[in-house]
Every structure is written in structure tokens, then in C-alpha cells.
Design a protein around this motif. Structure first.
Motif, PDB file in Angstrom:
ATOM      1  N   ALA A 297       0.820  -1.209   0.000  1.00 31.92           N
ATOM      2  CA  ALA A 297       0.000   0.000   0.000  1.00 31.92           C
ATOM      3  C   ALA A 297       0.860   1.268   0.000  1.00 31.92           C
ATOM      4  N   LYS A 298       1.910   1.256   0.785  1.00 34.72           N
ATOM      5  CA  LYS A 298       2.759   2.447   0.914  1.00 34.72           C
ATOM      6  C   LYS A 298       3.565   2.752  -0.343  1.00 34.72           C
ATOM      7  N   THR A 299       3.956   1.722  -1.068  1.00 34.80           N
ATOM      8  CA  THR A 299       4.917   1.914  -2.166  1.00 34.80           C
ATOM      9  C   THR A 299       4.291   1.962  -3.551  1.00 34.80           C
ATOM     10  N   SER A 300       3.001   1.648  -3.675  1.00 37.23           N
ATOM     11  CA  SER A 300       2.395   1.509  -5.006  1.00 37.23           C
ATOM     12  C   SER A 300       1.720   2.784  -5.486  1.00 37.23           C
ATOM     13  N   ARG A 301       2.076   3.204  -6.698  1.00 34.30           N
ATOM     14  CA  ARG A 301       1.338   4.304  -7.324  1.00 34.30           C
ATOM     15  C   ARG A 301       0.019   3.789  -7.898  1.00 34.30           C
ATOM     16  N   VAL A 302       0.058   2.528  -8.374  1.00 37.42           N
ATOM     17  CA  VAL A 302      -1.160   1.862  -8.823  1.00 37.42           C
ATOM     18  C   VAL A 302      -1.339   0.617  -7.968  1.00 37.42           C
ATOM     19  N   PHE A 303      -2.506   0.489  -7.366  1.00 37.99           N
ATOM     20  CA  PHE A 303      -2.800  -0.539  -6.373  1.00 37.99           C
ATOM     21  C   PHE A 303      -3.981  -1.367  -6.878  1.00 37.99           C
ATOM     22  N   PHE A 304      -3.664  -2.534  -7.475  1.00 42.10           N
ATOM     23  CA  PHE A 304      -4.695  -3.390  -8.052  1.00 42.10           C
ATOM     24  C   PHE A 304      -5.240  -4.344  -6.989  1.00 42.10           C
ATOM     25  N   VAL A 305      -6.559  -4.396  -6.842  1.00 38.29           N
ATOM     26  CA  VAL A 305      -7.203  -5.354  -5.937  1.00 38.29           C
ATOM     27  C   VAL A 305      -7.768  -6.471  -6.806  1.00 38.29           C
ATOM     28  N   THR A 306      -7.108  -7.623  -6.785  1.00 34.05           N
ATOM     29  CA  THR A 306      -7.432  -8.706  -7.722  1.00 34.05           C
ATOM     30  C   THR A 306      -7.624 -10.058  -7.044  1.00 34.05           C
ATOM     31  N   ALA A 307      -7.614 -10.115  -5.711  1.00 39.60           N
ATOM     32  CA  ALA A 307      -7.731 -11.392  -5.011  1.00 39.60           C
ATOM     33  C   ALA A 307      -9.165 -11.924  -5.077  1.00 39.60           C
ATOM     34  N   ALA A 308      -9.289 -13.242  -4.992  1.00 37.02           N
ATOM     35  CA  ALA A 308     -10.607 -13.872  -4.920  1.00 37.02           C
ATOM     36  C   ALA A 308     -11.152 -13.720  -3.504  1.00 37.02           C
ATOM     37  N   PRO A 309     -12.463 -13.560  -3.352  1.00 37.74           N
ATOM     38  CA  PRO A 309     -13.035 -13.412  -2.006  1.00 37.74           C
ATOM     39  C   PRO A 309     -12.972 -14.717  -1.222  1.00 37.74           C
ATOM     40  N   THR A 310     -12.586 -14.615   0.050  1.00 39.10           N
ATOM     41  CA  THR A 310     -12.558 -15.767   0.947  1.00 39.10           C
ATOM     42  C   THR A 310     -13.212 -15.386   2.271  1.00 39.10           C
ATOM     43  N   LYS A 311     -13.337 -16.376   3.143  1.00 46.55           N
ATOM     44  CA  LYS A 311     -13.916 -16.111   4.462  1.00 46.55           C
ATOM     45  C   LYS A 311     -13.036 -15.172   5.277  1.00 46.55           C
ATOM     46  N   THR A 312     -11.739 -15.218   5.034  1.00 49.98           N
ATOM     47  CA  THR A 312     -10.807 -14.464   5.885  1.00 49.98           C
ATOM     48  C   THR A 312     -10.353 -13.132   5.298  1.00 49.98           C
ATOM     49  N   ASN A 313     -10.700 -12.823   4.044  1.00 51.83           N
ATOM     50  CA  ASN A 313     -10.196 -11.557   3.488  1.00 51.83           C
ATOM     51  C   ASN A 313     -11.285 -10.503   3.280  1.00 51.83           C
ATOM     52  N   LYS A 314     -12.443 -10.684   3.889  1.00 50.61           N
ATOM     53  CA  LYS A 314     -13.479  -9.662   3.793  1.00 50.61           C
ATOM     54  C   LYS A 314     -12.972  -8.379   4.451  1.00 50.61           C
ATOM     55  N   GLY A 315     -13.002  -7.265   3.706  1.00 52.01           N
ATOM     56  CA  GLY A 315     -12.521  -5.996   4.234  1.00 52.01           C
ATOM     57  C   GLY A 315     -11.025  -5.974   4.481  1.00 52.01           C
ATOM     58  N   LEU A 316     -10.278  -6.862   3.801  1.00 50.51           N
ATOM     59  CA  LEU A 316      -8.825  -6.940   3.996  1.00 50.51           C
ATOM     60  C   LEU A 316      -8.164  -5.584   3.775  1.00 50.51           C
ATOM     61  N   VAL A 317      -8.548  -4.920   2.689  1.00 47.65           N
ATOM     62  CA  VAL A 317      -8.028  -3.564   2.434  1.00 47.65           C
ATOM     63  C   VAL A 317      -8.922  -2.619   3.230  1.00 47.65           C
ATOM     64  N   ASP A 318      -8.538  -2.417   4.483  1.00 53.80           N
ATOM     65  CA  ASP A 318      -9.379  -1.656   5.400  1.00 53.80           C
ATOM     66  C   ASP A 318      -9.022  -0.174   5.388  1.00 53.80           C
ATOM     67  N   ALA A 319      -9.684   0.590   6.257  1.00 50.14           N
ATOM     68  CA  ALA A 319      -9.463   2.041   6.289  1.00 50.14           C
ATOM     69  C   ALA A 319      -8.004   2.368   6.593  1.00 50.14           C
ATOM     70  N   ALA A 320      -7.371   1.588   7.493  1.00 50.73           N
ATOM     71  CA  ALA A 320      -5.965   1.835   7.842  1.00 50.73           C
ATOM     72  C   ALA A 320      -5.058   1.609   6.645  1.00 50.73           C
ATOM     73  N   THR A 321      -5.348   0.574   5.863  1.00 51.87           N
ATOM     74  CA  THR A 321      -4.551   0.304   4.661  1.00 51.87           C
ATOM     75  C   THR A 321      -4.737   1.412   3.634  1.00 51.87           C
ATOM     76  N   ILE A 322      -5.969   1.844   3.436  1.00 47.20           N
ATOM     77  CA  ILE A 322      -6.254   2.915   2.475  1.00 47.20           C
ATOM     78  C   ILE A 322      -5.571   4.206   2.904  1.00 47.20           C
ATOM     79  N   ALA A 323      -5.493   4.440   4.213  1.00 46.94           N
ATOM     80  CA  ALA A 323      -4.831   5.648   4.723  1.00 46.94           C
ATOM     81  C   ALA A 323      -3.328   5.627   4.450  1.00 46.94           C
ATOM     82  N   LYS A 324      -2.765   4.417   4.259  1.00 47.95           N
ATOM     83  CA  LYS A 324      -1.325   4.293   3.998  1.00 47.95           C
ATOM     84  C   LYS A 324      -0.977   4.498   2.519  1.00 47.95           C
TER      85      LYS A 324
END
Length: 351
Positions: free
Chosen positions: A205-232
Motif C-alpha cells: 500500500a505504501k509503495t504503489s502508485r497503482v494498487f490493483f485489488v485482484t484477489a478472490a473473495p474468501t472467508k478471511t479476506n473480507k474488508g482486507l483492504v481496510d481504512a488503515a490500509t487505504i490511509a497508507k
């Protein structure tokens, strides 16, 4: 020589959406096709062929443990939607050595093409300037340094480095980008072969100028890219969302775009269609697509090509190598798939 039976229940998918005419003909040459209509298969027809079919192709395959036990000749269940369904008893399939195959890899080209198009358009301000032309506010010869950037040599990050991400990476190769990915399932040795740096979600998150979200949905990654990650994310970073909104705190994404901290290109939403009064419709720094990354003529026909290739391999006594193969440890984590003690024990045995 009697041909093996393949029950083809494409439901809402048209055959020409999934197969080229040549690939559909090849499928018919290899197998005796049963049903092969664009309407859902009647339960009576499926029941009649349950003990005879070798391949079951369906946009929504539904098989419980009793049906699987009765399907004595079944070698593979092949879904036609693009993701592993939650309507199959996976433990029973694994116990009876029946492959469950997902056709998601067949969408990699069309989805990656859209993702790259959105990224290039957003990076160069193409859509924004196009809209400004309508009101006479376009910036002639302007670099637009506060908003625009080149893809050449750019730092690109991925959340999930599966089939779609790899195809995006391949399409971006001429730009010589620096690629990093967060993917706990990806083997480091394979990552090295692919030329991708594995890193923590925070670092990506910190180093990417372009940040692609391409993972498949799982039980454990719901909301993985959270507000704290977006803030980074760095100021002016571009978020390209083409997998599922399941993975991201969508409200936080919208807030960051509304504050003009970041840019976004979005193809999937938590609720579809998007509300007519949603703020995203008014933000100039956001590119919106109505969940149509794979929706282009011929865009899903790679699915049919991979299906035909893997059926040919299985008929020749080889394992499938083109579609995604269900594995206990992965299926157990897929969103929507029900846990069972048997499935859990199978996953533990493979660890």
C-alpha cells in the motif's frame, strides 16, 4: 467406440459466450453432450444421467453427498460461472477423487485488459479531460502534474497475485514496472520466477502508485483492504478494483476519493447497481464501470478453450492443467463454502 457423457447445463450462459464454434465442435467430438441448452437442466434429466456422466459442466453445479456417491463414472465437475460454487459437497468429491474445476482462469484476458485500460486512462487523466472538453475546461498541453502520471517504470502493487494479476503484469511488461504483491498463498520461489516481489499488505500500500485489488473473495479476506490500509496509500495513488468489493472497506475507499487523496477505477460494488444518488457518480477522479470487465464479445471464450483442453487431458489419463483445481486447504477458506469436519480434516492432512 462409445463416447463419454458430458452433461452441459450452461443455464444463463450462452454456448457462444463460452465456446468458439470450433471449441464447441471439439467438445461434441470428444463427448456425448446431454442437455446442452441455455435453460437450467430439469432435475429429472440430471438424475437420469447421474450414474452415467463423466463430466458435469454447469454455471451452478449442485451435487450433495448422495448424488456424488451415485455418480459412479463422474471424473470432473466443471463450473461455468468463474468461481468455485457453494452448492457442491467438496469433501464428498475429494473422497471419491472427483475433480472440481473453476473456469476463473478463462476470464483473465478480458478482465486484465479492462484493468489495464482503466489504469492507463486514470493515470493519464483521459476520462477527466474528456469530460472537461464538454464544458470547455480542458487543459491544452498541460502536464497536470498533481493528478497524472506515466506507467513507465511505475511502482505497481497487487492484492492477490493469481491468474488475473499475472495477466495484468504480463500486459504491463513493456512499461518495465516495479511489481510487488501481497499474496499469502503464493510460493516465494514461484514469485521469484514471475518477477514479483512479495511484501506485506502495508508495504504494498505504501509503495504503489497503482494498487490493483485482484484477489478472490474468501472467508478471511473480507474488508482486507481496510481504512488503515487505504490511509497508507501515497497521495495520488490509484486504486483499481476489479475482483470483488468484498475485499475492501468500500466506505473508506469512497471517502479517500472524495477527499481527493487518491484516484480510483472501480468495476465492482457492494450493492449493484450503484444507487443513482451515490457520491461516486459525481467524483471527477473516479472511473466507473458497471461490472463488465469480462463483458466483451469473445471475452469469456477462453473458458471454453481451457475446458476443452482439460477434458482432452483427462480423457488421455492426465490431470487437468488449465482450469483452477479445488484443493481442501483453499476451498475451506472460500467465501460461501460451508465448513465440514471431513473437509477440515482433509485440509489438515495436506498441510
Amino acid at each position: 467406440m462409445t463416447k463419454p457423457i458430458a452433461v452441459l447445463d450452461s443455464q444463463w450462459r450462452r454456448h457462444d459466450e463460452l465456446f468458439t464454434s470450433e471449441d464447441f465442435a471439439r467438445l461434441g467430438e470428444m463427448c456425448e453432450l446431454v442437455w446442452a441448452k441455455s435453460d437450467p437442466i430439469p432435475a429429472s434429466v440430471l438424475a437420469e444421467n447421474l450414474g452415467k456422466m463423466r463430466f458435469y459442466l454447469s454455471a451452478l453445479p449442485t451435487l450433495d453427498a448422495n448424488q456424488i456417491a451415485a455418480a459412479k463414472n463422474l471424473q470432473a465437475v466443471i463450473e461455468l460461472y468463474g468461481a468455485f460454487p457453494d452448492t457442491v459437497d467438496y469433501a464428498a468429491c475429494f473422497e471419491h477423487k472427483i475433480e472440481v474445476l473453476a473456469t476463473g482462469p478463462g476470464m483473465r484476458g478480458s478482465v486484465a485488459e479492462m484493468a489495464v485500460a482503466m489504469a492507463l486512462s486514470a493515470g493519464r487523466g483521459l476520462v477527466e479531460e474528456h469530460e472537461l472538453f464538454r464544458t470547455g475546461g480542458e487543459h491544452w498541453l498541460n502536464d497536470n502534474p498533481k493528478t497524472d502520471f506515466t506507467m513507465f517504470g511505475q511502482s505497481i502493487g497487487f492484492v492477490g497475485f493469481g491468474q488475473i494479476a499475472r495477466e495484468i503484469s504480463r500486459l504491463l511488461a513493456p512499461f518495465s514496472p516495479k511489481i510487488a504483491a501481497y499474496d499469502p498463498w503464493l510460493d516465494p520461489a514461484e514469485a521469484a520466477k514471475l518477477g514479483v516481489k512479495l511484501a506485506s499488505l502495508e508495504e504494498v500500500a505504501k509503495t504503489s502508485r497503482v494498487f490493483f485489488v485482484t484477489a478472490a473473495p474468501t472467508k478471511t479476506n473480507k474488508g482486507l483492504v481496510d481504512a488503515a490500509t487505504i490511509a497508507k496509500l501515497q497521495p495520488g495513488a490509484l486504486v483499481v478494483l476489479v475482483s470483488r468489493a468484498h475485499l475492501i472497506d468500500f466506505d473508506a475507499l469512497v471517502a479517500a476519493a472524495e477527499a481527493k487523496r487518491i484516484k480510483a477505477a472501480i468495476d465492482v460494488f457492494p450493492v449493484e447497481p450503484l444507487a443513482e444518488n451515490h457520491i461516486l457518480r459525481k467524483l471527477p477522479n473516479v472511473i466507473l464501470s458497471p461490472h463488465r470487465a469480462a463483458a466483451v464479445t469473445g471475452g469469456r471464450q477462453l473458458m471454453g478453450k481451457l475446458i476443452v483442453a482439460d477434458i482432452k487431458r483427462m480423457l488421455d489419463g492426465q490431470p487437468p492443467a488449465n482450469l483452477q483445481r479445488a484443493r481442501p486447504e483453499h476451498v475451506l477458506d472460500l467465501a460461501g463454502v460451508q465448513h465440514s469436519k471431513k473437509l477440515e480434516s482433509m485440509a489438515e492432512e495436506r498441510e
